[in-house]
Design a protein around this motif. Structure first.
Motif, PDB file in Angstrom:
ATOM      1  N   ILE A 112       9.360 -44.167  32.712  1.00  0.00           N
ATOM      2  CA  ILE A 112       8.743 -45.324  32.098  1.00  0.00           C
ATOM      3  C   ILE A 112       9.524 -45.928  30.883  1.00  0.00           C
ATOM      4  N   ASP A 156      12.186 -51.323  30.286  1.00  0.00           N
ATOM      5  CA  ASP A 156      11.461 -50.635  30.399  1.00  0.00           C
ATOM      6  C   ASP A 156      11.135 -50.089  31.899  1.00  0.00           C
ATOM      7  N   ILE A 166       8.489 -50.196  33.676  1.00  0.00           N
ATOM      8  CA  ILE A 166       7.583 -51.189  34.124  1.00  0.00           C
ATOM      9  C   ILE A 166       8.171 -52.195  34.841  1.00  0.00           C
ATOM     10  N   THR A 178      10.597 -51.507  37.752  1.00  0.00           N
ATOM     11  CA  THR A 178       9.542 -51.449  38.739  1.00  0.00           C
ATOM     12  C   THR A 178       9.319 -52.832  39.459  1.00  0.00           C
ATOM     13  N   VAL A 212       7.381 -43.024  40.005  1.00  0.00           N
ATOM     14  CA  VAL A 212       7.378 -42.916  38.509  1.00  0.00           C
ATOM     15  C   VAL A 212       7.147 -41.855  38.020  1.00  0.00           C
ATOM     16  N   THR A 271       6.175 -39.701  34.431  1.00  0.00           N
ATOM     17  CA  THR A 271       5.731 -40.052  33.052  1.00  0.00           C
ATOM     18  C   THR A 271       5.253 -38.778  32.406  1.00  0.00           C
ATOM     19  N   TYR A 281       0.783 -46.591  30.161  1.00  0.00           N
ATOM     20  CA  TYR A 281       1.608 -47.479  30.871  1.00  0.00           C
ATOM     21  C   TYR A 281       1.732 -47.165  32.302  1.00  0.00           C
ATOM     22  N   VAL A 282       0.850 -46.078  32.764  1.00  0.00           N
ATOM     23  CA  VAL A 282       0.846 -45.693  34.148  1.00  0.00           C
ATOM     24  C   VAL A 282       0.150 -46.734  34.959  1.00  0.00           C
ATOM     25  N   ALA A 323       2.477 -49.698  35.582  1.00  0.00           N
ATOM     26  CA  ALA A 323       3.320 -49.301  36.762  1.00  0.00           C
ATOM     27  C   ALA A 323       2.939 -49.272  37.958  1.00  0.00           C
TER      28      ALA A 323
END
Length: 232
Positions: free
Chosen positions: A60, A66, A68, A71, A87, A89, A96-97, A100
């Motif tokens: 991430i 970044d 995200i 992706t 991803v 992490t 942030y997940v 994502a």
């Protein structure tokens, strides 16, 4: 008999030692082929678009772009031929997940997952399935989906969910709670194949790509509680 084509993996990680570790782990698998390495987000997008790997393993936090946004450019809703992005992490960047997953990731794992789990995760995503650890799903999705205003706070079906049968809604709630097909089958006393059929039907009715999108939708619509991450 022709040998099966290896799973082509692109490793995107800015920390050189960590990246080298992933490459070593994947390279040791007879059914894997590491086709490239990227140390920043721009490089990740460029290499992925040129090499078209089966799975992109994406960190991430990366410089220049970044994970995200990278992706989203590779697997987002506007991408004509989305790729499969896994991803990876850590809990200290878990905010942030959720973004994502909304950006199109097929799933996520924690960086401290053992090598065998990482390998299994890549195989799962390569096979076209989404990867959601039940415990991590409840922890992360349940916490951060609450940032979105749900369409309903009653847990009752609305909008697209109204097309689902009561049993399909029940299955969707359990998916959102992080249960696997086998666990759902045990919970509802159904055959595993029956659950698989329900899941496929739910995704088709809601025009969703995978379980990840189903989980996000369940939280956004208020079908499950954004306070606890539990199904209502």
């Amino acid at each position: 008999m022709t040998a099966a084509r290896p799973i082509r993996v692109l490793v995107c990680e800015d920390q050189e030692l960590v990246r080298a570790g992933y490459v070593t782990i994947f390279g040791a698998q007879p059914d894997f082929e590491v086709v490239g390495e990227a140390g920043n987000g721009h490089e990740a997008v460029d290499l992925a678009q040129r090499l078209r790997p089966d799975v992109v393993v994406m960190d991430i936090r990366m410089p220049l772009l970044d994970g995200i946004e990278a992706t989203r450019r590779l697997a987002g809703p506007d991408v004509e031929h989305p790729m499969k992005v896994l991803v990876v992490t850590t809990f200290n960047v878990d905010e942030y997940v959720y973004e994502a997953l909304r950006a199109g990731a097929s799933g996520f794992l924690l960086k401290d997952a053992p090598p065998a789990e990482l390998v299994r995760g890549v195989r799962t995503v390569a096979a076209g399935e989404s990867l959601l650890s039940p415990a991590v799903t409840r922890e992360l999705i349940g916490r951060f989906a609450g940032r979105l205003r749900p369409a309903t706070s009653t847990g009752q079906p609305s909008g697209a969910l109204a097309t689902l049968t009561p049993r399909e809604l029940e299955v969707l709630r359990l998916i959102a709670a992080g249960l696997s097909n086998a666990e759902i089958a045990a919970e509802l006393v159904l055959a595993a194949e029956t659950v698989k059929t329900y899941v496929s039907r739910i995704l088709a009715k809601l025009d969703l790509r995978d379980r990840v999108q189903a989980v996000v939708l369940a939280y956004r619509t208020g079908l499950v509680s954004t306070e606890t991450g539990q199904h209502s």
